[in-house]
Structures are given as C-alpha cells and as structure tokens.
Design an enzyme around this catalytic site. Structure first.
Site, PDB file in Angstrom:
ATOM      1  N   ARG A  23      17.678 -15.596  17.690  1.00  0.00           N
ATOM      2  CA  ARG A  23      18.711 -14.998  16.840  1.00  0.00           C
ATOM      3  C   ARG A  23      18.257 -13.712  16.168  1.00  0.00           C
ATOM      4  NH1 ARG A  23      19.152 -19.699  12.806  1.00  0.00           N
ATOM      5  NH2 ARG A  23      16.940 -19.551  13.231  1.00  0.00           N
ATOM      6  N   GLN A  47      14.166  -1.786 -11.372  1.00  0.00           N
ATOM      7  CA  GLN A  47      15.166  -1.089 -10.566  1.00  0.00           C
ATOM      8  C   GLN A  47      14.786  -1.168  -9.090  1.00  0.00           C
ATOM      9  OE1 GLN A  47      16.076   2.816 -12.212  1.00  0.00           O
ATOM     10  NE2 GLN A  47      16.139   3.682 -10.173  1.00  0.00           N
ATOM     11  N   ASP A  48      15.773  -1.358  -8.241  1.00  0.00           N
ATOM     12  CA  ASP A  48      15.595  -1.271  -6.790  1.00  0.00           C
ATOM     13  C   ASP A  48      16.363  -0.060  -6.301  1.00  0.00           C
ATOM     14  OD1 ASP A  48      14.167  -3.631  -6.786  1.00  0.00           O
ATOM     15  OD2 ASP A  48      15.586  -4.761  -5.583  1.00  0.00           O
ATOM     16  N   ARG A  59       9.328  13.030   2.549  1.00  0.00           N
ATOM     17  CA  ARG A  59       9.694  12.886   1.135  1.00  0.00           C
ATOM     18  C   ARG A  59       8.390  12.718   0.363  1.00  0.00           C
ATOM     19  NH1 ARG A  59      15.254  11.350   0.127  1.00  0.00           N
ATOM     20  NH2 ARG A  59      16.322  10.964   2.106  1.00  0.00           N
ATOM     21  N   HIS A  62       5.386  12.339  -4.676  1.00  0.00           N
ATOM     22  CA  HIS A  62       6.015  12.151  -5.981  1.00  0.00           C
ATOM     23  C   HIS A  62       5.225  11.176  -6.853  1.00  0.00           C
ATOM     24  CE1 HIS A  62       9.954  12.927  -3.583  1.00  0.00           C
ATOM     25  NE2 HIS A  62       9.369  14.053  -3.915  1.00  0.00           N
ATOM     26  N   LYS A  71       5.247   0.646  -8.191  1.00  0.00           N
ATOM     27  CA  LYS A  71       6.341   0.405  -7.254  1.00  0.00           C
ATOM     28  C   LYS A  71       5.876  -0.384  -6.045  1.00  0.00           C
ATOM     29  CE  LYS A  71       6.245   5.235  -6.197  1.00  0.00           C
ATOM     30  NZ  LYS A  71       7.061   6.411  -6.024  1.00  0.00           N
ATOM     31  N   HIS A 118       3.057   9.367  -4.154  1.00  0.00           N
ATOM     32  CA  HIS A 118       3.542   8.667  -2.968  1.00  0.00           C
ATOM     33  C   HIS A 118       4.458   9.573  -2.159  1.00  0.00           C
ATOM     34  CE1 HIS A 118       6.559   5.979  -0.955  1.00  0.00           C
ATOM     35  NE2 HIS A 118       5.418   5.538  -0.458  1.00  0.00           N
ATOM     36  N   TYR A 131      12.475   0.673  -2.527  1.00  0.00           N
ATOM     37  CA  TYR A 131      11.521   0.784  -3.626  1.00  0.00           C
ATOM     38  C   TYR A 131      11.931  -0.199  -4.715  1.00  0.00           C
ATOM     39  CZ  TYR A 131      11.577   5.550  -1.645  1.00  0.00           C
ATOM     40  OH  TYR A 131      11.589   6.624  -0.813  1.00  0.00           O
ATOM     41  N   ASP A 142       9.198  13.218 -13.825  1.00  0.00           N
ATOM     42  CA  ASP A 142       8.835  13.432 -12.421  1.00  0.00           C
ATOM     43  C   ASP A 142       7.747  14.492 -12.273  1.00  0.00           C
ATOM     44  OD1 ASP A 142      10.765  11.634 -11.656  1.00  0.00           O
ATOM     45  OD2 ASP A 142      12.144  13.126 -10.843  1.00  0.00           O
ATOM     46  N   ASP A 167      10.833  19.415  -3.129  1.00  0.00           N
ATOM     47  CA  ASP A 167       9.519  19.241  -2.513  1.00  0.00           C
ATOM     48  C   ASP A 167       8.959  20.559  -1.983  1.00  0.00           C
ATOM     49  OD1 ASP A 167       9.616  16.603  -3.211  1.00  0.00           O
ATOM     50  OD2 ASP A 167      10.102  15.868  -1.202  1.00  0.00           O
TER      51      ASP A 167
END
Length: 185
Positions: A23, A47-48, A59, A62, A71, A118, A131, A142, A167
């Site tokens: 399956r 937070q997700d 990306r 950061h 994280k 990261h 995340y 940031d 970036d």
C-alpha cells in the site's frame, strides 16, 4: 526511531523505521519520548512550517539572533542537500558545516539547536521541507549568510538555479562574525 549524534555538538539525526508494504508506508514523524530521551523538551516547539522548492533552488543560510532557534527539519517529499553551519562563537567547531541528505525515502530528521545556520538545495524536481521550531518567528531576529560564501566553501551538488532576493543580498561569513563580536545596542 533511533537517534544519532553528528560531529557538530547538539545536532542530532532522528532515524525512523518506516513500515512499508504494497500500500505504501507508515512512519512516525515525531516521538516526544524519543526527543526527551536525548534532552529535548518537545513541549517547547511552537510552530510548524513547510516550504516547497524546485530542483536547484537554494534556501539559506538562515539563523536567528538573540536566543536563536531550535528546529527539527525533515524532507516530507523529494530530496534535499541539507547544510548545518556551527555559528556559536565559543564552540570548538565554530565555522564548520555538515551536509546531509534528507529525503522521503529514509525520512531522517535533523535537529538543529539554537546557534546554527541552516540551508538546503532541492535535489528532486519538487522538494517539501517541514520545520518544527521552538520559537515564534520574529523577522527582526533573522540573520543570513550568503549560500556561496567563499570562506565557508559550501559545495552545492547541483547548479544553483534560484535563490530569494534576501539570500542574494545576505552578508558574508566575515560580516556575520563581525556582527557576533559587536555588542547589542
């Protein structure tokens, strides 16, 4: 679910055991008891978030100023070349980085504690990265370092096809180190 330590202190790999049959599969994506067994406090996750990237997109790199941000990162669809850079000035591995493959086959998760940068590059045509973070996002905190910084020398496996304007404008590792040595006003 097994947990493996990496060469960067505090960076952990969570390796689930997917159960596969005709399956498809079933796999645990988080287990509070396992997280607690290695000293994490799962209740602190706040937070997700999820990102979607196309092949070649980079990306990062950061991070967060102040208390930083812990994280838990996984690739839920596709595959990414994941980079974790030690940005803790007092660490013996300050400025070192590791590269990991995160994908939807092995389903390995990486826990990145506060004080690290990261980033990742999508290896598949589409890659979704999830995340789970322990702080609410504060854009004012940031920080970013260029993905192609010569001092760090990160080798991306594919040609870099796209990066965000943020970036592209990120400072160098040297700029970041200078920021770390400047007392907060």
């Amino acid at each position: 679910m097994m947990v493996r330590r990496t060469e960067l202190e505090g960076v952990l790999l969570f390796e689930p055991t997917p159960h596969r049959d005709t399956r498809g599969f079933f796999s645990r994506t988080f287990d509070a008891a396992v997280a607690e067994s290695v000293g994490l406090q799962p209740a602190t996750f706040r937070q997700d978030s999820q990102s979607r990237s196309h092949r070649g997109v980079v990306r990062g790199l950061h991070g967060r100023q102040g208390c930083g941000e812990g994280k838990l990162v996984r690739c839920s669809f596709g595959a990414v070349h994941d980079i974790v850079v030690d940005a803790r000035p007092q660490s013996p591995t300050f400025g070192r980085w590791i590269a990991l493959r995160l994908d939807d086959r092995d389903m390995v998760h990486v826990y990145i504690p506060p004080g690290f940068l990261h980033g990742f590059q999508a290896l598949s045509e589409v890659a979704d990265v999830c995340y789970r973070i322990d702080r609410e996002h504060d854009p004012a905190a940031d920080v970013a370092v260029r993905y192609d910084d010569a001092v760090l020398g990160i080798r991306w496996p594919l040609e870099v096809m796209d990066v965000s304007a943020r970036d592209r404008k990120a400072g160098s590792w040297s700029d970041f180190c200078e920021l770390l040595s400047t007392p907060a006003a």
